[in-house]
Design a protein around this motif. Structure first.
Motif, PDB file in Angstrom:
ATOM      1  N   VAL A  53     -65.644  28.134  93.818  1.00  0.00           N
ATOM      2  CA  VAL A  53     -66.188  28.904  92.698  1.00  0.00           C
ATOM      3  C   VAL A  53     -66.521  28.014  91.503  1.00  0.00           C
ATOM      4  O   VAL A  53     -67.569  28.172  90.871  1.00  0.00           O
ATOM      5  CB  VAL A  53     -65.206  30.018  92.273  1.00  0.00           C
ATOM      6  CG1 VAL A  53     -65.692  30.704  90.995  1.00  0.00           C
ATOM      7  CG2 VAL A  53     -65.060  31.046  93.388  1.00  0.00           C
ATOM      8  N   VAL A  54     -65.639  27.055  91.191  1.00  0.00           N
ATOM      9  CA  VAL A  54     -65.804  26.299  89.943  1.00  0.00           C
ATOM     10  C   VAL A  54     -66.474  24.949  90.150  1.00  0.00           C
ATOM     11  O   VAL A  54     -66.897  24.321  89.177  1.00  0.00           O
ATOM     12  CB  VAL A  54     -64.441  26.084  89.236  1.00  0.00           C
ATOM     13  CG1 VAL A  54     -63.741  27.409  89.020  1.00  0.00           C
ATOM     14  CG2 VAL A  54     -63.554  25.120  90.012  1.00  0.00           C
ATOM     15  N   SER A  55     -66.578  24.485  91.385  1.00  0.00           N
ATOM     16  CA  SER A  55     -67.066  23.127  91.626  1.00  0.00           C
ATOM     17  C   SER A  55     -68.437  22.878  91.007  1.00  0.00           C
ATOM     18  O   SER A  55     -68.624  21.922  90.244  1.00  0.00           O
ATOM     19  CB  SER A  55     -67.123  22.846  93.126  1.00  0.00           C
ATOM     20  OG  SER A  55     -67.673  21.574  93.389  1.00  0.00           O
ATOM     21  N   TYR A  56     -69.404  23.745  91.316  1.00  0.00           N
ATOM     22  CA  TYR A  56     -70.765  23.502  90.824  1.00  0.00           C
ATOM     23  C   TYR A  56     -70.828  23.466  89.296  1.00  0.00           C
ATOM     24  O   TYR A  56     -71.283  22.459  88.726  1.00  0.00           O
ATOM     25  CB  TYR A  56     -71.726  24.552  91.391  1.00  0.00           C
ATOM     26  CG  TYR A  56     -73.115  24.458  90.805  1.00  0.00           C
ATOM     27  CD1 TYR A  56     -74.080  23.642  91.368  1.00  0.00           C
ATOM     28  CD2 TYR A  56     -73.455  25.191  89.649  1.00  0.00           C
ATOM     29  CE1 TYR A  56     -75.351  23.533  90.806  1.00  0.00           C
ATOM     30  CE2 TYR A  56     -74.717  25.086  89.085  1.00  0.00           C
ATOM     31  CZ  TYR A  56     -75.662  24.259  89.668  1.00  0.00           C
ATOM     32  OH  TYR A  56     -76.906  24.150  89.105  1.00  0.00           O
ATOM     33  N   PRO A  57     -70.417  24.519  88.581  1.00  0.00           N
ATOM     34  CA  PRO A  57     -70.533  24.449  87.111  1.00  0.00           C
ATOM     35  C   PRO A  57     -69.682  23.334  86.509  1.00  0.00           C
ATOM     36  O   PRO A  57     -70.085  22.733  85.503  1.00  0.00           O
ATOM     37  CB  PRO A  57     -70.063  25.837  86.638  1.00  0.00           C
ATOM     38  CG  PRO A  57     -69.288  26.400  87.775  1.00  0.00           C
ATOM     39  CD  PRO A  57     -69.873  25.820  89.021  1.00  0.00           C
ATOM     40  N   ALA A  58     -68.527  23.051  87.117  1.00  0.00           N
ATOM     41  CA  ALA A  58     -67.658  22.017  86.556  1.00  0.00           C
ATOM     42  C   ALA A  58     -68.278  20.632  86.693  1.00  0.00           C
ATOM     43  O   ALA A  58     -68.219  19.821  85.754  1.00  0.00           O
ATOM     44  CB  ALA A  58     -66.294  22.055  87.246  1.00  0.00           C
ATOM     45  N   VAL A  59     -68.866  20.343  87.829  1.00  0.00           N
ATOM     46  CA  VAL A  59     -69.454  19.013  88.040  1.00  0.00           C
ATOM     47  C   VAL A  59     -70.714  18.844  87.194  1.00  0.00           C
ATOM     48  O   VAL A  59     -70.964  17.764  86.648  1.00  0.00           O
ATOM     49  CB  VAL A  59     -69.743  18.771  89.536  1.00  0.00           C
ATOM     50  CG1 VAL A  59     -70.429  17.423  89.748  1.00  0.00           C
ATOM     51  CG2 VAL A  59     -68.443  18.814  90.335  1.00  0.00           C
ATOM     52  N   ILE A  60     -71.530  19.898  87.103  1.00  0.00           N
ATOM     53  CA  ILE A  60     -72.699  19.833  86.226  1.00  0.00           C
ATOM     54  C   ILE A  60     -72.257  19.563  84.783  1.00  0.00           C
ATOM     55  O   ILE A  60     -72.822  18.689  84.095  1.00  0.00           O
ATOM     56  CB  ILE A  60     -73.509  21.140  86.282  1.00  0.00           C
ATOM     57  CG1 ILE A  60     -74.161  21.322  87.656  1.00  0.00           C
ATOM     58  CG2 ILE A  60     -74.558  21.164  85.171  1.00  0.00           C
ATOM     59  CD1 ILE A  60     -75.324  20.399  87.943  1.00  0.00           C
ATOM     60  N   ALA A  61     -71.258  20.284  84.315  1.00  0.00           N
ATOM     61  CA  ALA A  61     -70.772  20.100  82.946  1.00  0.00           C
ATOM     62  C   ALA A  61     -70.180  18.700  82.765  1.00  0.00           C
ATOM     63  O   ALA A  61     -70.392  18.059  81.723  1.00  0.00           O
ATOM     64  CB  ALA A  61     -69.724  21.165  82.608  1.00  0.00           C
ATOM     65  N   PHE A  62     -69.446  18.236  83.768  1.00  0.00           N
ATOM     66  CA  PHE A  62     -68.864  16.890  83.688  1.00  0.00           C
ATOM     67  C   PHE A  62     -69.949  15.833  83.596  1.00  0.00           C
ATOM     68  O   PHE A  62     -69.872  14.907  82.774  1.00  0.00           O
ATOM     69  CB  PHE A  62     -67.984  16.631  84.915  1.00  0.00           C
ATOM     70  CG  PHE A  62     -67.536  15.199  85.037  1.00  0.00           C
ATOM     71  CD1 PHE A  62     -66.512  14.705  84.239  1.00  0.00           C
ATOM     72  CD2 PHE A  62     -68.147  14.334  85.948  1.00  0.00           C
ATOM     73  CE1 PHE A  62     -66.109  13.372  84.339  1.00  0.00           C
ATOM     74  CE2 PHE A  62     -67.753  13.014  86.056  1.00  0.00           C
ATOM     75  CZ  PHE A  62     -66.727  12.532  85.251  1.00  0.00           C
ATOM     76  N   GLY A  63     -70.988  15.953  84.426  1.00  0.00           N
ATOM     77  CA  GLY A  63     -72.064  14.973  84.413  1.00  0.00           C
ATOM     78  C   GLY A  63     -72.793  14.928  83.086  1.00  0.00           C
ATOM     79  O   GLY A  63     -73.049  13.854  82.534  1.00  0.00           O
ATOM     80  N   LEU A  64     -73.130  16.105  82.560  1.00  0.00           N
ATOM     81  CA  LEU A  64     -73.810  16.156  81.269  1.00  0.00           C
ATOM     82  C   LEU A  64     -72.906  15.664  80.141  1.00  0.00           C
ATOM     83  O   LEU A  64     -73.364  14.972  79.223  1.00  0.00           O
ATOM     84  CB  LEU A  64     -74.280  17.585  80.991  1.00  0.00           C
ATOM     85  CG  LEU A  64     -75.417  18.090  81.886  1.00  0.00           C
ATOM     86  CD1 LEU A  64     -75.639  19.587  81.660  1.00  0.00           C
ATOM     87  CD2 LEU A  64     -76.708  17.322  81.622  1.00  0.00           C
ATOM     88  N   GLY A  65     -71.620  16.016  80.220  1.00  0.00           N
ATOM     89  CA  GLY A  65     -70.679  15.553  79.206  1.00  0.00           C
ATOM     90  C   GLY A  65     -70.490  14.050  79.244  1.00  0.00           C
ATOM     91  O   GLY A  65     -70.438  13.398  78.196  1.00  0.00           O
TER      92      GLY A  65
END
Length: 295
Positions: A13-25
């Motif tokens: 559930v959280v992998s996609y939004p978390a990794v996108i946010a991590f990459g942008l951050g």
């Protein structure tokens, strides 16, 4: 099953939004440290690729989609030459250089871009605008036979995993650049915005093609993620002629081409011609051989 443990149910559930946010951050932090935006973007993208790889290995969508060494070798060549070297020359280095030269020379078209907006807001606007152009370009590659011959290279894999996101014929990749990146340099979009766009574009693309077990839920009405894109790679054209969005799915919703059945999963992937060549050098030639690209 991937979602049979508590950790697995959370990860999908959280992998996609978390990794996108991590990459942008990570990109934002590195850029704030005065690291050149190109290098900051590539570091963030490589970090995202590493995490997506770990997800595929630990929580795959389908075990039968795990590639053999021959596939990995061919897809690595596509990734290096078509998705790294060519975009480095066109989508990142050349575009950033061109944007800087146009801006320094006072040659940018004024009044067409909200330069005063925050970088995040400008990147979001670029995503929506670029995806509009890519949506119609992508539909054209599915509609016109002479264009489909090139795009068939991208649809040739019989399984999906993140590395084969790079399987494009270089001539199609160059056309994509002309549509979804160059126009933004011409209106003077800043290097920071171009790089932020690239980070999302790349990491979303890794997920989009990945063998990661994910559940995007309501995000499937915003982003063009893996659950949608797998149907785009169906062997059957009535299923694959859908979900044309590159990063977002909003234009598919607007123009009636979004497709995500609720009660079944995608079947066989690839082309009807199961003997379509799969090697790197062979696929440089396949668009010029009539009849190979049957769907």
């Amino acid at each position: 099953m991937p979602g049979s443990t508590v950790a697995g149910r959370v990860i999908v559930v959280v992998s996609y939004p978390a990794v996108i946010a991590f990459g942008l951050g990570l990109y934002a932090v590195l850029a704030a440290q005065d690291l050149h935006v190109t290098l900051a973007a590539y570091i963030a993208v490589l970090a995202g690729a590493a995490i997506v790889t770990l997800h595929e290995l630990k929580w795959p969508c389908r075990t039968e989609w795990r590639p053999g060494l021959g596939e990995v070798g061919a897809d690595m060549l596509f990734m290096l030459f078509v998705q790294v070297a060519l975009p480095y020359l066109l989508s990142i280095t050349l575009v950033i250089f061109l944007a800087e030269q146009l801006r320094d020379g006072g040659l940018t078209v004024s009044g067409l871009w909200p330069h005063e907006w925050p970088v995040a807001a400008q990147a979001a606007l670029m995503l929506a605008a670029a995806d509009f152009f890519r949506y119609w370009l992508h539909r054209s590659f599915h509609t016109y036979e002479f264009m489909w011959r090139y795009h068939a290279v991208h649809h040739s894999p019989h399984r999906l995993y993140w590395l084969n996101v790079g399987r494009f014929h270089p001539l199609e990749k160059a056309v994509q650049f002309a549509v979804d990146t160059l126009p933004f340099a011409l209106v003077g979009v800043s290097t920071e915005v171009l790089a932020a766009y690239f980070v999302f574009y790349a990491i979303n693309g890794f997920f989009q093609h990945s063998n990661c077990d994910v559940r995007l839920g309501p995000l499937n009405y915003i982003v063009s993620g893996p659950e949608l894109h797998r149907w785009h790679h169906s062997e059957f054209s009535e299923e694959s002629d859908t979900n044309f969005g590159n990063n977002l799915i909003i234009w598919d919703i607007l123009f009636g081409t979004r497709f995500l059945p609720a009660n079944r999963v995608v079947g066989r992937l690839g082309l009807v011609n199961r003997n379509y060549p799969t090697g790197f050098l062979a696929q440089m030639r396949t668009p010029f051989v009539p009849g190979l690209d049957k769907r």
